[in-house]
Write an enzyme that holds these catalytic residues in place. Sequence first.
Site, PDB file in Angstrom:
ATOM      1  N   LYS A 137      39.999  51.242  27.292  1.00 20.23           N
ATOM      2  CA  LYS A 137      41.058  52.233  26.692  1.00 20.23           C
ATOM      3  C   LYS A 137      40.661  52.296  25.149  1.00 20.23           C
ATOM      4  O   LYS A 137      40.451  51.269  24.643  1.00 20.23           O
ATOM      5  CB  LYS A 137      42.367  51.144  26.587  1.00 20.23           C
ATOM      6  CG  LYS A 137      43.127  51.223  28.091  1.00 20.23           C
ATOM      7  CD  LYS A 137      44.288  50.348  28.217  1.00 20.23           C
ATOM      8  CE  LYS A 137      45.316  50.941  27.347  1.00 20.23           C
ATOM      9  NZ  LYS A 137      46.724  50.144  27.440  1.00 20.23           N
TER      10      LYS A 137
HETATM   11  O1  G3P Z   1      49.957  49.953  27.243  1.00 19.43           O
HETATM   12  C1  G3P Z   1      50.912  50.935  26.451  1.00 19.43           C
HETATM   13  C2  G3P Z   1      52.160  50.213  26.501  1.00 19.43           C
HETATM   14  O2  G3P Z   1      52.009  48.750  27.086  1.00 19.43           O
HETATM   15  C3  G3P Z   1      53.164  50.105  25.193  1.00 19.43           C
HETATM   16  O3  G3P Z   1      54.487  49.889  25.679  1.00 19.43           O
HETATM   17  O4  G3P Z   1      56.623  48.559  25.728  1.00 19.43           O
HETATM   18  O5  G3P Z   1      54.864  48.134  23.910  1.00 19.43           O
HETATM   19  O6  G3P Z   1      55.929  50.467  24.121  1.00 19.43           O
HETATM   20  P1  G3P Z   1      55.567  49.107  24.918  1.00 19.43           P
END
Ligand code: G3P
Length: 225
Positions: free
Chosen positions: A86
């Site tokens: 990533k």
């Molecule tokens: O991998 C990206 C994702 O985990 C972001 O999620 O919930 O932290 O916005 P969040």
Amino acid sequence: MLYLLDTANVEFIKKAYDLYQVDGVTTNPTIISKEKRPFKDVILDIRNIIGKDSMIHVQAVSTDAEKIVREGVYLKELVDGEVYVKVPVIPQGIKAIKILSSRGIAVTATAIFTPQQALMAAKAGADFVAPYVNRLDNISADGVKVVEQITGLFKTYNLKTKVLAASFKNVEQVHKVSLVGGHGVTVNDELFEKLIEHPLTDFSVDGFINDWEGQFGKGITTLEA
Ligand code: G3P
């Protein structure tokens, strides 16, 4: 539609792989740091649980292209099997995506908030792009619309890059991404289980069991009835 787990919690990963048809695991530096264990241990435990053929997406933390590439080469070697590095879509990240993809290392471009970021990442050779749906919704930018526009652009320009939508807070967001043709979603542990839950399903199953047991007795299955 691909379903991935956005978590590094090995207990949950074990449970989900046992119950459901899961296509892979995604992590990021925040998710890894929550485990409070050495990075290598966490990643290799996940690989052991899911097997070499299931995807794992692991994020590089450098912000300089050359260092991101070094991390990518290391992660590919360390994690082995189906691994995607990533890389955030900062300018140095796009440069790193070009280099990694030219060396045959699979890449997921992450931290995507606009269709143009996704298009630039796809042109640089990313295998997946990860738009952040809930973080977009939080700034009233309509995360699902962004996913729809990205999938549309990839179709228009015949790009093989897939859209792996991330950052979800509710089932409706996941559902809407599936309606607009997102290739996959990565969902955290809590929300993943909610995708299958429904009180009327539980109510119906309870009713079937009650009626059956009233006629055939407790613990009797179709094998014995
Ligand atoms: O991998 C990206 C994702 O985990 C972001 O999620 O919930 O932290 O916005 P969040």
